[in-house]
Design a protein around this motif. Structure first.
Motif, PDB file in Angstrom:
ATOM      1  N   GLY A  39       0.857  -0.999   0.006  1.00 25.90           N
ATOM      2  CA  GLY A  39      -0.102   0.036   0.134  1.00 25.90           C
ATOM      3  C   GLY A  39       0.850   1.259   0.023  1.00 25.90           C
ATOM      4  N   ARG A  40       0.266   2.384  -0.240  1.00 27.73           N
ATOM      5  CA  ARG A  40       0.915   3.713  -0.266  1.00 27.73           C
ATOM      6  C   ARG A  40       0.542   4.776   0.675  1.00 27.73           C
ATOM      7  N   SER A  41       0.034   4.353   1.633  1.00 31.31           N
ATOM      8  CA  SER A  41      -0.457   5.289   2.726  1.00 31.31           C
ATOM      9  C   SER A  41       0.619   5.899   3.491  1.00 31.31           C
ATOM     10  N   MET A  42       1.656   5.132   3.509  1.00 25.72           N
ATOM     11  CA  MET A  42       2.910   5.664   4.431  1.00 25.72           C
ATOM     12  C   MET A  42       4.012   6.450   3.403  1.00 25.72           C
ATOM     13  N   GLU A  43       3.651   6.538   2.187  1.00 25.07           N
ATOM     14  CA  GLU A  43       4.774   7.257   1.093  1.00 25.07           C
ATOM     15  C   GLU A  43       5.106   8.607   1.398  1.00 25.07           C
ATOM     16  N   PRO A  44       6.047   9.181   1.406  1.00 26.78           N
ATOM     17  CA  PRO A  44       7.208   8.635   0.648  1.00 26.78           C
ATOM     18  C   PRO A  44       8.247   7.731   1.853  1.00 26.78           C
ATOM     19  N   THR A  45       7.642   7.818   3.136  1.00 27.84           N
ATOM     20  CA  THR A  45       8.766   7.293   4.281  1.00 27.84           C
ATOM     21  C   THR A  45       8.652   6.005   4.037  1.00 27.84           C
ATOM     22  N   TYR A  46       7.806   5.074   3.690  1.00 26.74           N
ATOM     23  CA  TYR A  46       7.547   3.599   3.398  1.00 26.74           C
ATOM     24  C   TYR A  46       6.873   3.618   1.896  1.00 26.74           C
ATOM     25  N   ARG A  47       7.719   2.942   1.221  1.00 23.68           N
ATOM     26  CA  ARG A  47       7.344   2.825  -0.191  1.00 23.68           C
ATOM     27  C   ARG A  47       6.537   1.362  -0.390  1.00 23.68           C
ATOM     28  N   ASP A  48       5.652   1.228  -1.294  1.00 21.14           N
ATOM     29  CA  ASP A  48       4.875  -0.055  -1.593  1.00 21.14           C
ATOM     30  C   ASP A  48       5.885  -1.033  -1.897  1.00 21.14           C
ATOM     31  N   SER A 116      -1.907  18.269   0.218  1.00 19.79           N
ATOM     32  CA  SER A 116      -3.170  17.587   0.661  1.00 19.79           C
ATOM     33  C   SER A 116      -4.060  18.627   0.767  1.00 19.79           C
ATOM     34  N   ASP A 117      -5.471  18.217   0.762  1.00 24.13           N
ATOM     35  CA  ASP A 117      -6.593  19.446   0.829  1.00 24.13           C
ATOM     36  C   ASP A 117      -7.670  18.714   1.997  1.00 24.13           C
ATOM     37  N   TRP A 118      -7.040  18.242   2.648  1.00 19.76           N
ATOM     38  CA  TRP A 118      -7.908  17.448   3.715  1.00 19.76           C
ATOM     39  C   TRP A 118      -8.836  18.544   4.556  1.00 19.76           C
ATOM     40  N   GLU A 119     -10.025  18.386   5.117  1.00 17.21           N
ATOM     41  CA  GLU A 119     -10.439  19.162   6.037  1.00 17.21           C
ATOM     42  C   GLU A 119     -11.388  18.139   7.025  1.00 17.21           C
ATOM     43  N   LEU A 120     -11.073  18.463   8.392  1.00 16.54           N
ATOM     44  CA  LEU A 120     -11.547  17.621   9.286  1.00 16.54           C
ATOM     45  C   LEU A 120     -11.964  18.560  10.593  1.00 16.54           C
ATOM     46  N   GLU A 121     -13.282  18.664  11.138  1.00 19.12           N
ATOM     47  CA  GLU A 121     -13.536  19.404  12.417  1.00 19.12           C
ATOM     48  C   GLU A 121     -12.638  18.726  13.347  1.00 19.12           C
ATOM     49  N   GLU A 122     -12.430  19.780  14.438  1.00 17.37           N
ATOM     50  CA  GLU A 122     -11.758  19.550  15.662  1.00 17.37           C
ATOM     51  C   GLU A 122     -12.258  18.437  16.546  1.00 17.37           C
ATOM     52  N   ARG A 123     -11.465  17.575  17.118  1.00 17.57           N
ATOM     53  CA  ARG A 123     -11.748  16.376  17.833  1.00 17.57           C
ATOM     54  C   ARG A 123     -10.930  16.047  18.979  1.00 17.57           C
ATOM     55  N   GLU A 124     -11.318  15.628  20.049  1.00 17.42           N
ATOM     56  CA  GLU A 124     -10.267  15.293  21.101  1.00 17.42           C
ATOM     57  C   GLU A 124     -10.057  13.810  21.288  1.00 17.42           C
ATOM     58  N   VAL A 125      -8.455  13.576  21.372  1.00 20.60           N
ATOM     59  CA  VAL A 125      -8.154  12.215  21.476  1.00 20.60           C
ATOM     60  C   VAL A 125      -8.385  11.604  22.944  1.00 20.60           C
ATOM     61  N   LYS A 126      -9.115  10.502  22.921  1.00 20.04           N
ATOM     62  CA  LYS A 126      -9.592  10.006  24.362  1.00 20.04           C
ATOM     63  C   LYS A 126      -8.194   9.478  25.061  1.00 20.04           C
ATOM     64  N   GLU A 127      -8.678   9.240  26.524  1.00 24.39           N
ATOM     65  CA  GLU A 127      -7.508   8.655  27.147  1.00 24.39           C
ATOM     66  C   GLU A 127      -7.332   7.310  26.781  1.00 24.39           C
ATOM     67  N   GLY A 128      -6.219   6.815  26.898  1.00 28.97           N
ATOM     68  CA  GLY A 128      -5.841   5.483  26.339  1.00 28.97           C
ATOM     69  C   GLY A 128      -5.561   5.328  24.722  1.00 28.97           C
ATOM     70  N   TYR A 129      -5.782   6.439  24.062  1.00 30.86           N
ATOM     71  CA  TYR A 129      -5.777   6.214  22.704  1.00 30.86           C
ATOM     72  C   TYR A 129      -4.647   7.228  22.000  1.00 30.86           C
ATOM     73  N   VAL A 130      -4.291   6.946  20.899  1.00 31.24           N
ATOM     74  CA  VAL A 130      -3.541   8.138  20.198  1.00 31.24           C
ATOM     75  C   VAL A 130      -3.872   8.099  18.822  1.00 31.24           C
ATOM     76  N   TYR A 131      -3.675   9.336  18.167  1.00 32.78           N
ATOM     77  CA  TYR A 131      -4.321   9.460  16.699  1.00 32.78           C
ATOM     78  C   TYR A 131      -3.147   9.160  15.750  1.00 32.78           C
ATOM     79  N   ILE A 132      -3.366   8.380  14.853  1.00 36.13           N
ATOM     80  CA  ILE A 132      -2.447   7.984  13.780  1.00 36.13           C
ATOM     81  C   ILE A 132      -2.784   8.372  12.283  1.00 36.13           C
ATOM     82  N   ILE A 133      -2.243   8.614  11.573  1.00 38.54           N
ATOM     83  CA  ILE A 133      -2.366   8.973  10.034  1.00 38.54           C
ATOM     84  C   ILE A 133      -0.897   8.639   9.341  1.00 38.54           C
ATOM     85  N   GLY A 134      -1.407   8.114   8.104  1.00 37.51           N
ATOM     86  CA  GLY A 134      -0.360   8.012   7.164  1.00 37.51           C
ATOM     87  C   GLY A 134       0.442   9.196   6.627  1.00 37.51           C
TER      88      GLY A 134
END
Lengths: 160, 162
Positions: A39-48, A116-134
């Motif tokens: 997959g390509r979600s971590m490019e260019p750090t990790y290539r398919d 990137s052109d992403w738009e996302l409303e603000e949200r809080e990360v819950k206790e015991g969780y982390v926020y991950i993205i490619g």
């Protein structure tokens, strides 16, 4: 040289073979898991098609940190998600004009290469969780797997 | 001493052979999962007749009404046989050239008649801009009817919250 290529099959040699096989099974089966990136979600750090390792002891004594690339499990450890931690418990996350905002401020992300052109409303990360993205945000936001995930789902850090 | 070692070697090898070849509930469920993934997969340009046959075979592995939960797509209800066949055909048509594989399968037999299954469903295929791959955690349940195992529910587990 002859002994190296054609060793005598004595007890000492068999013990050596057994020990090497045992340590390879222990290390690559449980501690340092080989990963084949698909997959390509971590490019260019990790290539398919590239290779990496998941170091399972990375979070034995420390908590996951921002910018760490981690392997997150599904039902087991054979197929895992590879993503980057961008926000920690209690922090807020949002996207404005493609820029990731953590706690209301743009986050420095030197590993990004694609616009990137992403738009996302603000949200809080819950206790015991982390926020991950490619790292590859050039894809459509709907087609990209990201979000907050329980820390207990993290199998380990990714090397190199 | 040599006789004792030989005895233990024979015992271990025999146990291994019995474990490998003897049929049991877990092996049957695993076999059904492999078949389900195979019937759900669609080679590129699969003939309609083949798709129909495969969908019918996939439904034969399930007990209807079959419960499906996929909250991201707003699905949380029971399907009868026709609905299930139609849904599988729709998935096959939309995902032409997609291969499904169940990985990391864990099966827990509850009593003798029901089982809970956790597995990763991996998708592999080709789009116009190249190969794609995806994965989902799935929960299934199975029940045993007259000696055969049938899947009775399927759930997509969503552990990422955007």
């Amino acid at each position: 040289m002859k002994n190296f290529l054609l060793p005598k099959l004595n007890r000492k040699y068999l013990v050596r073979v057994f020990l090497v096989a045992f340590f390879a099974w222990l290390v690559f089966g449980y501690l340092l898991l080989p990963l084949r990136i698909q997959g390509r979600s971590m490019e260019p750090t990790y290539r398919d098609g590239s290779f990496a390792f998941c170091w399972r002891l990375q979070y034995l004594f420390t908590e996951p940190r921002r910018y760490d690339v981690v392997a997150v499990r599904f039902a087991g450890r054979k197929v895992m998600l590879l993503k980057r931690i961008v926000a920690l418990p209690g922090e807020t996350v949002a996207f404005r004009n493609g820029v990731l905002q953590v706690n209301g401020s743009p986050l420095a992300e030197p590993y990004l290469r694609y616009p990137s052109d992403w738009e996302l409303e603000e949200r809080e990360v819950k206790e015991g969780y982390v926020y991950i993205i490619g790292d590859n945000r050039a894809t459509a936001m709907q087609g990209h797997r990201f979000g907050q995930v329980r820390i207990s789902r993290i199998v380990g850090g990714v090397l190199p | 001493m040599k006789r004792i070692i030989l005895f233990f070697a024979v015992v271990i090898v025999s146990a291994g052979i019995v474990h490998f070849f003897l049929p049991n509930d877990e092996k049957e469920i695993r076999g059904n999962l492999v078949s389900l993934a195979e019937y759900g997969s669609s080679p590129a340009n699969e003939a309609m007749l083949d798709s129909l046959k495969k969908a019918a075979l996939a439904v034969k592995l399930c007990k209807t009404p079959f419960s499906v939960t996929y909250k991201a797509r707003g699905i949380e209800r029971e399907f009868n046989e026709k609905e299930l066949t139609d849904r599988i055909l729709m998935v096959k048509k939309r995902g032409g050239g997609t291969r499904f594989v169940f990985e990391d399968i864990r099966i827990e037999i509850n009593g003798k008649k029901s089982a809970a299954i956790i597995a990763t469903l991996r998708l592999e295929g080709h789009l116009e801009d190249g190969a794609f791959t995806d994965a989902y955690e799935t929960n299934l349940t199975a029940i045993k009817i007259e000696g055969d195992w049938f899947f009775s529910s399927f759930e997509m587990v969503e552990f990422l919250e955007k």
